[in-house]
Design an enzyme around this catalytic site. Structure first.
Site, PDB file in Angstrom:
ATOM      1  N   SER B 126      56.334  85.528  89.643  1.00  0.00           N
ATOM      2  CA  SER B 126      54.982  85.346  89.104  1.00  0.00           C
ATOM      3  C   SER B 126      54.924  85.783  87.651  1.00  0.00           C
ATOM      4  O   SER B 126      55.673  86.669  87.226  1.00  0.00           O
ATOM      5  CB  SER B 126      54.026  86.200  89.935  1.00  0.00           C
ATOM      6  OG  SER B 126      52.785  86.354  89.273  1.00  0.00           O
ATOM      7  N   TYR B 150      51.754  94.536  92.386  1.00  0.00           N
ATOM      8  CA  TYR B 150      52.282  93.218  92.754  1.00  0.00           C
ATOM      9  C   TYR B 150      53.300  92.744  91.705  1.00  0.00           C
ATOM     10  O   TYR B 150      54.402  92.311  92.040  1.00  0.00           O
ATOM     11  CB  TYR B 150      51.120  92.234  92.851  1.00  0.00           C
ATOM     12  CG  TYR B 150      51.506  90.782  93.060  1.00  0.00           C
ATOM     13  CD1 TYR B 150      51.795  90.296  94.329  1.00  0.00           C
ATOM     14  CD2 TYR B 150      51.552  89.893  91.980  1.00  0.00           C
ATOM     15  CE1 TYR B 150      52.128  88.966  94.516  1.00  0.00           C
ATOM     16  CE2 TYR B 150      51.880  88.567  92.166  1.00  0.00           C
ATOM     17  CZ  TYR B 150      52.172  88.108  93.427  1.00  0.00           C
ATOM     18  OH  TYR B 150      52.504  86.783  93.603  1.00  0.00           O
ATOM     19  N   LYS B 154      57.328  92.058  92.181  1.00  0.00           N
ATOM     20  CA  LYS B 154      57.973  90.790  91.830  1.00  0.00           C
ATOM     21  C   LYS B 154      59.087  91.023  90.804  1.00  0.00           C
ATOM     22  O   LYS B 154      60.158  90.410  90.886  1.00  0.00           O
ATOM     23  CB  LYS B 154      56.949  89.797  91.282  1.00  0.00           C
ATOM     24  CG  LYS B 154      56.010  89.223  92.352  1.00  0.00           C
ATOM     25  CD  LYS B 154      56.751  88.349  93.336  1.00  0.00           C
ATOM     26  CE  LYS B 154      55.818  87.636  94.313  1.00  0.00           C
ATOM     27  NZ  LYS B 154      56.576  86.921  95.381  1.00  0.00           N
TER      28      LYS B 154
END
Lengths: 327, 327
Positions: B126, B150, B154
Site C-alpha cells: 500500500s 497498517y 505493510k
C-alpha cells in the site's frame, strides 16, 4: 536515573557501560543504577551507584518481560547477532534480531498497560539497512533495501520502533551506526574486519591481511564516537524528530588508501609494511555492495558528531586502547 | 497452473478471482486450478477448471502451513485488516497483517526445505508505507516512514518479501496499490471512503457526504486497474527488479474538485447536487498526511498501467458495476 544496557557484553555495549559507570551521568542527570544485560555475563565496571548484571536472551519466553519489569528510565538496546551469522543461520537471525527486538518493545508496552511507563529506548541500527545501488551520497530520505538478512532485521526493528513510539508506548530513537573502526580485540571473520585489522595489528607490531584494493571507500566512526552517539541519543530533545525516529549517524567517508596513509603517519613505513595484500574475490564482492558515503544532515543538525579525519580515528584508538603508545 | 488467492473475499481479491475464472489464463499460461482463501467463505465464480474455497486465518497456528502444502504455482497474498482497524486494535493489526504474512512466507520456505518449491508470490502492499512530509512527487527511492500501524505492517511485509526472495525461498513481488476508486458496494467508515462515495452514490441517484475541501489531492486507480496490476505482477520478468522487489504502482493524481467535474460530465448537475459538504476536521487532518503524487517510473517501465484521467476511472466503474448505465 536507572539505565539498562541490553547487549552490554558486546564491544560498544561494554564501552558504553564503562563510560556511564565512570561519569555517573547521562543526559545531564545522575545515573543511580546500571543494569547490564547480555546472553553472556557482562563485565561489571567500578561504579559508585547500584549495578547489576544479568544473563538473558531477549528472544526466550518471558525474558523481555522480566527486563521490562525493571522499569529502567533509559534502555539501550544493542543486542544482536552480526551480519555474517544472521546470513549463515536464517532462523537464528530472525529469532534474535527480529523477535528479540519485537519482544522487548512489546514487553515495554505491556508494562505501560499495567501502570504508566514510557522509557527512552535507544536502538542500535546499522547502515546495513541500505543496499546497493547507491547514489554518490545517501540522503536522509533514501529508501531501505537491505542486501542482507541482518539489514532486513534492523530495518524492521526501525519500523517497529517508530510505530511503538508514535503510539506512545516508549520514546524510541534508532541510530544507524557507521562501521566502527578501529575495533579493539583480535581479528575476526567479519567481512568488514580488515578495515580495523590493517590499523590495529600493525600499530601493535603485528601483520594484517588486506583482501581488497586501496580504492575501496567506506563509512566509519570510532568506538568512542559510537558511544558518544548513544549518549547523545539519550539526551536530545525528541520533538524535532517528529515521527521519523531513525537517524543515520554522521561518519567519515574514507578509502583504504587513506587508512594506510594515516597508519604511515602514526606508525611509519615499518607499520605499513606489515600489511599483506591477499586479494579475496568474495570479500571484494560483498564490500562492493556496501555504502560509501552519507549526507547525514538530520543527525548533524541534532548535534551528533563523528570524527572528520582518519587521524582522529586512529588517535582515539591509540589513546583509548594503547595507553597513548604505538609499538 | 495452480493459482491461490489469499484474501479472495475482499473487494480486489473477489474481482481477481472472477477475472481469472473468466479468462482461465495468467501470465500467458492456462489456469487449471483456483484456490480461493479468506477468513470468510469466498464466493465461487463459474470456472471451467478445478476450484476450491477455504476459510482460513493465516495468523492461526498451522493454517499457513496447510495453505503452503497445496504448493500453488502463484500465490496472491491480499489478506489484511484495513488501516482503521489496525489503528484501533494494535494487537489484531500486528497479528493479522504482520504475523499472518510472516507465517505465510515462512510456511513456503518450510515447504521448500521438504522438496523444491519456489512459487511466485504477489503481495498487495500500500502507499500507506509512506508518511508525510512528502516531496511534490514521491520517487521510487523515497523512504518508508509510515504514519499508521497498517503502513508499518505493510512496510515490514515488503522487507520480509525482499529478503525471502533474495534468499531464494520464493519469487516475491510487492505492489503498492493506490487508493482504489471507485470502490463498489456501500459507503464504509474508512477515512478514504469519501473519494469513492462522492462518485458512486450520486451516479446511483443517492446522496454522498464530502468531508474535505475540493483542493484535496490524492493518488487513485480503478478496481479494474488494481486487478490488472496483480495479473501483470504474476507475468513480468523478475530479472530487472534485482533485489528491489517492491514497486509503487502507477496511478492518477487528482483532486476532489477534478472528481466532481468528472461526475458532472457523466451524471450532470443533478448528480453533483447530491454531494453534501460536511467538513470533518478529523478526516481532513488524516488525509493531509497522505501522499498526493508519485513518480512511479520503475513500475511504468515494467509495463504496469493505470488510468490517466478520472473519466477513465468513472467509465470503468460504469461499465463494470452499473452495466454501462448511469441513474
Amino acid at each position: 536515573m536507572h539505565v539498562m544496557i541490553i547487549g552490554a557484553a558486546g564491544m560498544v555495549g561494554h564501552k558504553l557501560a564503562a563510560r556511564l559507570a565512570a561519569t555517573g551521568t547521562l543526559a545531564g542527570a545522575p545515573v543511580e543504577r546500571l543494569s547490564l544485560v547480555d546472553v553472556v555475563e557482562p563485565a561489571r565496571p567500578a561504579f559508585a551507584g547500584a549495578i547489576d548484571t544479568r544473563v538473558a536472551d531477549l528472544s526466550a519466553p518471558g525474558e523481555a518481560a522480566n527486563l521490562a519489569a525493571l522499569r529502567a528510565d533509559v534502555i539501550f538496546h544493542l543486542a544482536a547477532i552480526v551480519s555474517g551469522e544472521a546470513e549463515a543461520d536464517f532462523d537464528k537471525g530472525y529469532r534474535i534480531n527480529l523477535d528479540g527486538s519485537r519482544f522487548l518493545f512489546e514487553a515495554i508496552r505491556q508494562q505501560g498497560l499495567k501502570a504508566p511507563y514510557k522509557p527512552r529506548l535507544i536502538f542500535a541500527s546499522s547502515i546495513a539497512v541500505f543496499g546497493a545501488p547507491f547514489p554518490d551520497a545517501i540522503s536522509d530520505e533514501f529508501f531501505n533495501t537491505p542486501a542482507t538478512s541482518y539489514g532486513t532485521q534492523k530495518a524492521i526493528g526501525e519500523l517497529l520502533l517508530s510505530d511503538y513510539s508514535r503510539r506512545g508506548f516508549f520514546d524510541g530513537v534508532g541510530i544507524r551506526l557507521p562501521t566502527v573502526c578501529v575495533r579493539p580485540g583480535k581479528p575476526n571473520k567479519a567481512a568488514s574486519g580488515f578495515f580495523s585489522n590493517i590499523l590495529r595489528e600493525p600499530l601493535a607490531g603485528q601483520e594484517a591481511v588486506l583482501p581488497v584494493s586501496e580504492a575501496v571507500r567506506h563509512w566509519f566512526a570510532s568506538p568512542r564516537a559510537a558511544v558518544g552517539f548513544l549518549e547523545h541519543a539519550a539526551a536530545i530533545d525528541l520533538a524535532p524528530l517528529a515521527q521519523r525516529r531513525n537517524l543515520t549517524m554522521p561518519g567519515l567517508s574514507a578509502t583504504v588508501g587513506e587508512e594506510i596513509e594515516t597508519l604511515r603517519r602514526f606508525g611509519g613505513d615499518k607499520a605499513v609494511r606489515l600489511i599483506r595484500r591477499e586479494p579475496d574475490e568474495t570479500i571484494t564482492r560483498i564490500v562492493a555492495g556496501w555504502p560509501t558515503r552519507f549526507d547525514a544532515r538530520r543527525a548533524e543538525a541534532l548535534g551528533f558528531r563523528a570524527e572528520t579525519s582518519f587521524d582522529d580515528i586512529v588517535r582515539a584508538h591509540i589513546e583509548d586502547e594503547l595507553g597513548g603508545r604505538v609499538a
